[in-house]
Design a protein around this motif. Structure first.
Motif, PDB file in Angstrom:
ATOM      1  N   ASN A  31       1.086  -1.152   0.200  1.00  0.00           N
ATOM      2  CA  ASN A  31       0.214  -0.024  -0.089  1.00  0.00           C
ATOM      3  C   ASN A  31       0.911   1.099  -0.212  1.00  0.00           C
ATOM      4  OD1 ASN A  31      -1.980   1.360   2.328  1.00  0.00           O
ATOM      5  ND2 ASN A  31      -1.975   2.056   1.128  1.00  0.00           N
ATOM      6  N   GLN A  66      -2.229   6.844  -1.238  1.00  0.00           N
ATOM      7  CA  GLN A  66      -2.776   7.850  -0.593  1.00  0.00           C
ATOM      8  C   GLN A  66      -1.225   8.699  -0.305  1.00  0.00           C
ATOM      9  OE1 GLN A  66      -3.374   4.139   0.691  1.00  0.00           O
ATOM     10  NE2 GLN A  66      -5.546   4.791   0.289  1.00  0.00           N
ATOM     11  N   ASN A 109      -6.530  10.071  -0.642  1.00  0.00           N
ATOM     12  CA  ASN A 109      -6.604   9.535  -1.369  1.00  0.00           C
ATOM     13  C   ASN A 109      -6.215  10.314  -2.455  1.00  0.00           C
ATOM     14  OD1 ASN A 109      -7.543   6.761  -0.121  1.00  0.00           O
ATOM     15  ND2 ASN A 109      -9.919   8.248   0.413  1.00  0.00           N
ATOM     16  N   CYS A 167      -5.784   6.248   8.063  1.00  0.00           N
ATOM     17  CA  CYS A 167      -4.667   5.052   7.815  1.00  0.00           C
ATOM     18  C   CYS A 167      -3.946   3.690   8.156  1.00  0.00           C
ATOM     19  CB  CYS A 167      -4.193   5.780   6.342  1.00  0.00           C
ATOM     20  SG  CYS A 167      -3.282   4.708   5.424  1.00  0.00           S
ATOM     21  N   GLY A 168      -4.024   2.691   8.106  1.00  0.00           N
ATOM     22  CA  GLY A 168      -3.282   1.913   9.725  1.00  0.00           C
ATOM     23  C   GLY A 168      -2.061   2.138   8.574  1.00  0.00           C
ATOM     24  N   ASN A 169      -1.495   1.948   7.339  1.00  0.00           N
ATOM     25  CA  ASN A 169       0.117   1.335   6.655  1.00  0.00           C
ATOM     26  C   ASN A 169       0.366   2.844   6.813  1.00  0.00           C
ATOM     27  OD1 ASN A 169      -0.746  -1.793   5.791  1.00  0.00           O
ATOM     28  ND2 ASN A 169      -1.828  -1.530   4.225  1.00  0.00           N
ATOM     29  N   ASN A 198     -12.284   5.503  10.020  1.00  0.00           N
ATOM     30  CA  ASN A 198     -12.825   5.280   8.444  1.00  0.00           C
ATOM     31  C   ASN A 198     -14.245   4.372   7.662  1.00  0.00           C
ATOM     32  OD1 ASN A 198     -11.076   3.657   8.540  1.00  0.00           O
ATOM     33  ND2 ASN A 198     -10.144   4.412   6.653  1.00  0.00           N
ATOM     34  N   ASN A 245     -14.858   1.593   2.061  1.00  0.00           N
ATOM     35  CA  ASN A 245     -14.108   1.118   1.865  1.00  0.00           C
ATOM     36  C   ASN A 245     -14.862  -0.871   2.000  1.00  0.00           C
ATOM     37  OD1 ASN A 245     -11.623   2.543   1.909  1.00  0.00           O
ATOM     38  ND2 ASN A 245     -12.267   2.999   4.010  1.00  0.00           N
ATOM     39  N   GLU A 252     -10.373  -0.388  -2.196  1.00  0.00           N
ATOM     40  CA  GLU A 252     -10.571   1.259  -1.765  1.00  0.00           C
ATOM     41  C   GLU A 252     -11.129   2.319  -1.548  1.00  0.00           C
ATOM     42  OE1 GLU A 252      -6.834   2.812   1.056  1.00  0.00           O
ATOM     43  OE2 GLU A 252      -6.300   0.877   0.998  1.00  0.00           O
ATOM     44  N   ARG A 253     -12.133   2.557  -0.826  1.00  0.00           N
ATOM     45  CA  ARG A 253     -12.917   4.167  -1.087  1.00  0.00           C
ATOM     46  C   ARG A 253     -11.621   5.437  -1.496  1.00  0.00           C
ATOM     47  NH1 ARG A 253     -15.350   8.019   3.723  1.00  0.00           N
ATOM     48  NH2 ARG A 253     -12.991   8.082   4.144  1.00  0.00           N
ATOM     49  N   GLY A 283      -4.095  -1.433   6.539  1.00  0.00           N
ATOM     50  CA  GLY A 283      -4.363  -1.176   7.888  1.00  0.00           C
ATOM     51  C   GLY A 283      -5.988  -1.383   8.226  1.00  0.00           C
ATOM     52  N   THR A 284      -6.244  -0.347   8.321  1.00  0.00           N
ATOM     53  CA  THR A 284      -8.230  -0.320   8.607  1.00  0.00           C
ATOM     54  C   THR A 284      -9.079  -1.315   8.314  1.00  0.00           C
ATOM     55  OG1 THR A 284      -8.526   1.388   7.365  1.00  0.00           O
ATOM     56  CG2 THR A 284      -7.478   2.306   9.230  1.00  0.00           C
TER      57      THR A 284
HETATM   58  N1  LIG Z   1      -5.123   1.987   2.818  1.00  0.00           N
HETATM   59  C1  LIG Z   1      -5.380   2.827   3.957  1.00  0.00           C
HETATM   60  C2  LIG Z   1      -6.027   3.632   4.340  1.00  0.00           C
HETATM   61  C3  LIG Z   1      -6.192   5.010   3.394  1.00  0.00           C
HETATM   62  C4  LIG Z   1      -7.989   5.789   3.468  1.00  0.00           C
HETATM   63  C5  LIG Z   1      -8.984   4.702   2.899  1.00  0.00           C
HETATM   64  N2  LIG Z   1      -9.031   4.879   1.280  1.00  0.00           N
HETATM   65  C6  LIG Z   1     -10.544   5.554   2.833  1.00  0.00           C
HETATM   66  O1  LIG Z   1     -10.809   6.486   2.019  1.00  0.00           O
HETATM   67  O2  LIG Z   1     -10.780   5.288   4.444  1.00  0.00           O
HETATM   68  C7  LIG Z   1      -5.432   1.971   5.029  1.00  0.00           C
HETATM   69  O3  LIG Z   1      -4.091   0.939   5.035  1.00  0.00           O
HETATM   70  O4  LIG Z   1      -5.731   1.868   6.338  1.00  0.00           O
END
Ligand SMILES: N[C@@H](CCC[C@H](N)C(=O)O)C(=O)O
Length: 280
Positions: free
Chosen positions: A13, A46, A66, A75-77, A159, A192, A210-211, A220-221
């Protein structure tokens, strides 16, 4: 405006990370889309912008965008890459870092092996907090996707996430159902979309559409959301190994009212400098 940046990733990611502490940075959604273009720009899922903290007790603030230009809360990662970035760039000498996000303060920490543990906060399940259009909170909700009925879990990790359990991830319709679920009218801020295969009680495989970014190699999330949804439905234990397409994360959750803990790697690929507005 010339900007120095690092290109980083957490399990594939990928992120463009910009130091907004030592540089003056002003980015429009259009700049972000240009930079995020994998052919005409840098390319990333991101963009992370590191800024000075607003409150004296915190170390930094970081903002997350994004690649479609939308700003997001969590964003977890990205949180793991943020920690590696501020240590590597010598913006701090600390290893546990208090950082303000649009979701509130989190305190990710790098251990002596370089692995980063992030307290991802307490998951939220009420429809208003996700946000999701339903009268009451439930463990699973029926939903129609492309004319077929499915069951999803819906929750917020800061999120919004929807999690759909599938028998076989290799044949799951991520590319077709993912965008339909992402923009489903029941999720007013989009969502997401996670597709989870339970392998055993402490192991899952996961793909996330992912959104605002499309399918990524890891989310990650999304991993936190899938494990929380699986634990709540009685399918999983409290510590779970999550296989994403780009690698593995460990997620721990003790149950309702507890924060989710995520641990995994963060990698710097290269550093560079780019003139903003000239990417195309
Ligand atoms: N890649 C992410 C999450 C990034 C945000 C997600 N696309 C959103 O719009 O909420 C992760 O690692 O959590």
């Amino acid at each position: 405006m010339k900007l120095k940046f690092s290109k980083m990733h957490g399990l594939g990611n990928d992120f463009m990370v910009i130091d907004g502490v030592r540089q003056t940075v002003s980015l429009s959604p259009e700049h972000i889309r240009e930079l995020g273009d994998r052919h005409f720009g840098i390319g990333f899922d991101q963009l992370l912008l590191v800024e000075p903290a607003h409150q004296p007790e915190n170390d930094f603030c970081y903002r997350i965008y994004n690649n479609d230009g939308s700003e997001v809360q969590q964003c977890g990662n990205g949180a793991r890459c943020f920690v590696k970035f501020v240590i590597e760039q010598q913006l701090t000498a600390k290893r546990a870092i208090r950082v303000e996000t649009a979701r509130g303060v989190i305190v990710p920490e790098m251990d002596l092996t370089g692995r980063i543990v992030v307290n991802m906060g307490i998951p939220r399940f009420t429809p208003q907090e996700i946000p999701f259009l339903a009268d009451t909170a439930a463990l699973a909700y029926p939903i129609m996707l492309s004319g077929k009925p499915y069951q999803i879990a819906a929750l917020s990790m800061g999120n919004p996430h929807a999690v759909l359990r599938v028998e076989d991830l290799a044949t799951a319709e991520v590319a077709t159902l993912g965008p339909v679920l992402e923009s489903h009218p029941s999720f007013p801020e989009r969502v997401n979309a996670g597709f989870m295969q339970v392998i055993k009680r402490n192991e899952i495989a996961l793909r996330v559409y992912e959104r605002g970014a499309g399918e990524t190699l890891a989310c990650g999330t999304g991993a936190c959301a899938a494990v929380v949804a699986g634990i709540r439905q009685g399918w999983l234990d409290h510590e779970v190994l999550v296989h994403a397409r780009g690698g593995d994360l460990t997620i721990r959750w003790q149950g309702e009212g507890h924060a989710v803990m995520m641990s995994g790697p963060a990698v710097t690929v290269f550093t560079g400098e780019i003139e903003i507005g000239k990417a195309s």
